[in-house]
Design a protein around this motif. Structure first.
Motif, PDB file in Angstrom:
ATOM      1  N   UNK A 425       0.778  -1.219   0.000  1.00  0.00           N
ATOM      2  CA  UNK A 425       0.000   0.000   0.000  1.00  0.00           C
ATOM      3  C   UNK A 425       0.815   1.277   0.000  1.00  0.00           C
ATOM      4  N   UNK A 426       2.139   1.186  -0.102  1.00  0.00           N
ATOM      5  CA  UNK A 426       2.983   2.385  -0.038  1.00  0.00           C
ATOM      6  C   UNK A 426       3.621   2.735  -1.383  1.00  0.00           C
ATOM      7  N   UNK A 427       3.288   2.037  -2.435  1.00  0.00           N
ATOM      8  CA  UNK A 427       3.957   2.256  -3.720  1.00  0.00           C
ATOM      9  C   UNK A 427       3.761   3.685  -4.223  1.00  0.00           C
ATOM     10  N   UNK A 428       2.529   4.163  -4.189  1.00  0.00           N
ATOM     11  CA  UNK A 428       2.244   5.519  -4.673  1.00  0.00           C
ATOM     12  C   UNK A 428       2.971   6.558  -3.814  1.00  0.00           C
ATOM     13  N   UNK A 429       2.961   6.370  -2.507  1.00  0.00           N
ATOM     14  CA  UNK A 429       3.666   7.278  -1.604  1.00  0.00           C
ATOM     15  C   UNK A 429       5.163   7.271  -1.897  1.00  0.00           C
ATOM     16  N   UNK A 430       5.709   6.092  -2.110  1.00  0.00           N
ATOM     17  CA  UNK A 430       7.137   5.971  -2.415  1.00  0.00           C
ATOM     18  C   UNK A 430       7.482   6.753  -3.678  1.00  0.00           C
ATOM     19  N   UNK A 431       6.706   6.528  -4.730  1.00  0.00           N
ATOM     20  CA  UNK A 431       7.022   7.174  -6.007  1.00  0.00           C
ATOM     21  C   UNK A 431       6.893   8.693  -5.919  1.00  0.00           C
ATOM     22  N   UNK A 432       5.921   9.171  -5.177  1.00  0.00           N
ATOM     23  CA  UNK A 432       5.720  10.620  -5.038  1.00  0.00           C
ATOM     24  C   UNK A 432       6.868  11.260  -4.256  1.00  0.00           C
ATOM     25  N   UNK A 433       7.213  10.658  -3.138  1.00  0.00           N
ATOM     26  CA  UNK A 433       8.226  11.254  -2.276  1.00  0.00           C
ATOM     27  C   UNK A 433       9.634  11.102  -2.848  1.00  0.00           C
ATOM     28  N   UNK A 434       9.925   9.961  -3.427  1.00  0.00           N
ATOM     29  CA  UNK A 434      11.279   9.751  -3.927  1.00  0.00           C
ATOM     30  C   UNK A 434      11.562  10.660  -5.112  1.00  0.00           C
ATOM     31  N   UNK A 435      10.511  11.049  -5.832  1.00  0.00           N
ATOM     32  CA  UNK A 435      10.695  11.937  -6.988  1.00  0.00           C
ATOM     33  C   UNK A 435      11.180  13.323  -6.561  1.00  0.00           C
ATOM     34  N   UNK A 436      10.976  13.675  -5.296  1.00  0.00           N
ATOM     35  CA  UNK A 436      11.397  14.984  -4.808  1.00  0.00           C
ATOM     36  C   UNK A 436      12.896  15.041  -4.514  1.00  0.00           C
ATOM     37  N   UNK A 437      13.541  13.904  -4.514  1.00  0.00           N
ATOM     38  CA  UNK A 437      14.968  13.847  -4.177  1.00  0.00           C
ATOM     39  C   UNK A 437      15.758  13.529  -5.436  1.00  0.00           C
ATOM     40  N   UNK A 438      16.748  14.340  -5.791  1.00  0.00           N
ATOM     41  CA  UNK A 438      17.546  14.062  -6.995  1.00  0.00           C
ATOM     42  C   UNK A 438      18.110  12.645  -6.962  1.00  0.00           C
ATOM     43  N   UNK A 439      18.096  11.995  -8.114  1.00  0.00           N
ATOM     44  CA  UNK A 439      18.514  10.591  -8.171  1.00  0.00           C
ATOM     45  C   UNK A 439      19.919  10.387  -7.633  1.00  0.00           C
ATOM     46  N   UNK A 440      20.817  11.322  -7.944  1.00  0.00           N
ATOM     47  CA  UNK A 440      22.212  11.152  -7.515  1.00  0.00           C
ATOM     48  C   UNK A 440      22.383  11.380  -6.013  1.00  0.00           C
ATOM     49  N   UNK A 441      21.337  11.870  -5.333  1.00  0.00           N
ATOM     50  CA  UNK A 441      21.424  12.129  -3.902  1.00  0.00           C
ATOM     51  C   UNK A 441      20.742  11.043  -3.066  1.00  0.00           C
ATOM     52  N   UNK A 442      20.139  10.070  -3.704  1.00  0.00           N
ATOM     53  CA  UNK A 442      19.330   9.101  -2.962  1.00  0.00           C
ATOM     54  C   UNK A 442      20.159   8.106  -2.157  1.00  0.00           C
TER      55      UNK A 442
END
Length: 624
Positions: A425-442
């Protein structure tokens, strides 16, 4: 000539200048020496070399690098010492986390280890020390890996059971009401194991724990078996293999995972590298198991021979069939054409299946079955710290690690696709929040939900970052506060500070008690006692404490669990190998020594007619 350099400086200098010309012109005399010839000229003097100019910027960068390396070495030493403390206290899983983290600090520091002598020495010293400690741990048990229980079959050992016709007859009568998509039979061998799992306290306990763990994976495994077109009751073979422990690892052979595959890269469709090992992925390894069993059935046409081939190797079973002329497991059993381990393997698996399908009959109704592991899956192809994944799914690091038992590290690999399991049940939340962080900073940045009463400065202190940087990353103006529920991106800039920002461990200070530490990190005193194996609320200053649930990564290539009877290590090699346990990918059934026509697998328990043995080996027909 003997030079006395303790005379006056003038004569000492003359003596030194004469040495290079000693064999050409002799040496000037002492105070009354001869005057040089008039035509002689003084040797030309070489002008002093011009001083090399050093760029101040380069000097500054070198000093900064030296400071960074020294700080890094200090943190590596501190983390290593924490691992040593955990190791000496018997907390091997915590020790492994510390040691892995100490090495990862250097590998991910951004400093070239090979060209920096100080860091290279630290790296070599740390790795050698960790390897030495792990070898000691392996001698005492299972290294730094989580302790793995023996499977019920391993716990039983090489037992033999006396014939009991009355028990066999009774069990056969009861079997008539049992439905299964796998052919089940009760004979003296199966009845002996049913009696052992029922009446022996140890045997019963091992079976119960296996069936309790099965609840976590049962629905998923049965779905995969159904999709692959093989009997769903083959699920109970995991009782014989690992007791449904996805991180089981055999100490002698290296066979690992719930289905005990050997560590051959790319074999059975399972990937294995320095970041993850899909043998420990319950879903992917179950898919590989189902497909392999289907391939074996296409070769042998008899499920009992298939089970024997899975344990001993298809080539070995094929040779036993060819040598005896019997394509029947029980006949091979009676003729001692099988090793003792395989003779016990099949009846033990059948006994476990019969008992699991009749829980009331065999006292299996009061089990605490583990809930099903439900999760969403997101495919990532970038480096991401699992702590960040826990942040953006409002979960915990321990939960994320538990859902991803194939991971060997606390982060996903860079530029390699990985199927990350996150709470259901967290897939949508994950995709929304992770998109706010630059890929190279994750791989280093974090995410934080502001709690009631928290200030921006408190959040910055928690993650060891500057409040100004935290405000800038979240477009907050100077002096602007935060509210409960605000979602903050935390710009942790280096791997070193990323690790220290994670409130997983805490070093106690003078005056700390378990209660004050629990309050500081929002956990209970009971949790702290359980995580740190404490018997009271008193703690000494300087002790390293878990302040979050400890995580258990997949076992590394070196850390192996204690083997049972050594059965995975005893198998032959080459085409005789089973599912790669004793041979490489070439052990696959499709490359077995005999073809389908010659792998006569009749289920009859006696030879047909008076056909010569050699003719039977090639003419017996298969049926299903």
């Amino acid at each position: 000539m003997q030079l006395n350099l303790r005379t006056s400086p003038k004569y000492a200098l003359r003596a030194l200048l004469c040495v290079p010309l000693l064999f050409l012109a002799g040496c000037p005399a002492d105070q009354g020496g001869a005057t040089p010839p008039k035509q002689a000229t003084a040797p030309a003097l070489t002008p002093p070399a011009e001083a090399v100019k050093v760029d101040p910027a380069v000097q500054f960068a070198d000093r900064q690098l030296a400071v960074k390396v020294q700080q890094l070495i200090t943190q590596v030493d501190r983390t290593y010492q924490s691992g040593v403390e955990n190791y000496r206290s018997g907390r091997l899983d915590a020790a492994r986390l510390d040691f892995d983290f100490a090495v990862d600090l250097m590998l991910t520091s951004g400093v070239d280890i090979k060209t920096n002598d100080a860091l290279n020495d630290e790296f070599e010293r740390t790795v050698n020390a960790v390897n030495s400690l792990e070898m000691d741990a392996l001698k005492q048990g299972n290294g730094f890996s989580p302790r793995i229980e023996q499977s019920p079959v391993e716990a039983a050992g090489d037992l033999t059971f006396p014939s009991n016709p009355e028990l066999t007859a009774q069990l056969n009568a009861e079997l008539k009401t049992t439905t299964s998509d796998l052919p089940l039979v009760v004979n003296d061998y199966v009845a002996g194991y049913i009696s052992y799992f029922t009446n022996n306290a140890g045997g019963h306990a091992h079976l119960v724990r296996s069936l309790e763990r099965a609840g976590k994976y049962e629905a998923m495994i049965k779905r995969i078996l159904r999709e692959e077109g093989v009997p769903q009751d083959l699920i109970y073979q995991a009782i014989a293999e690992s007791g449904f422990q996805p991180q089981a690892l055999n100490a002698k052979s290296g066979a690992g995972g719930m289905w005990q595959f050997m560590p051959f890269r790319g074999a059975y469709g399972l990937d294995r590298n320095g970041w993850f090992d899909e043998r420990f992925d319950p879903e992917k390894s179950s898919r590989a198991y189902a497909r392999y069993m289907k391939t074996l059935y296409n070769q042998f046409g008899d499920w009992y021979l298939v089970m024997a081939a899975y344990d001993w190797g298809p080539g070995n079973v094929q040779k036993a069939v060819m040598r005896t002329g019997y394509a029947d497991f029980w006949e091979l059993y009676r003729r001692n054409a099988l090793p003792g381990e395989t003779k016990n393997y099949v009846p033990a698996m059948l006994a476990a299946a019969i008992m699991a399908k009749n829980p009331k009959q065999y006292g299996l109704t009061s089990m605490n079955v583990e809930p099903a592991a439900n999760y969403d899956t997101v495919t990532v192809n970038y480096a991401m710290d699992l702590r960040l994944a826990a942040d953006v799914t409002d979960s915990t690091l321990a939960t994320l690690v538990g859902l991803n038992p194939s991971l060997l590290r606390l982060n996903t690999p860079r530029d390699i696709s990985f199927d990350l399991h996150i709470p259901s049940g967290t897939k949508e939340m994950f995709q929304k929040r992770i998109a706010e962080i630059p890929e190279e900073k994750r791989a280093s940045w974090r995410f934080h939900d502001v709690r009631a009463g928290e200030t921006l400065q408190q959040v910055a202190d928690l993650f060891h970052v500057k409040a100004d940087d935290l405000a800038a990353a979240n477009d907050l103006s100077a002096g602007e506060g935060v509210d409960t529920g605000d979602e903050l991106i935390v710009p942790v800039y280096t791997s070193v500070s990323a690790a220290s920002a994670h409130p997983q461990r805490y070093t106690s200070r003078r005056g700390d008690t378990l209660v004050t530490v629990a309050d500081r990190f929002g956990v209970s005193s009971e949790q702290l006692r359980r995580w740190n194996h404490l018997s009271s609320n008193s703690i000494s200053a300087g002790r390293s404490l878990y302040v979050a649930e400890p995580v258990r990564l997949a076992p590394s290539a070196r850390a192996r669990s204690r083997g049972g009877r050594g059965r995975k290590a005893a198998r032959g090699t080459g085409s005789s190998g089973s599912r790669g346990k004793s041979g490489g990918p070439s052990s696959s059934p499709g490359r077995a020594s005999a073809s389908r026509k010659s792998s006569a697998t009749s289920t009859s328990k006696s030879k047909a007619g008076s056909t010569p043995k050699a003719a039977k080996k090639s003419s017996t027909k298969r049926h299903r």
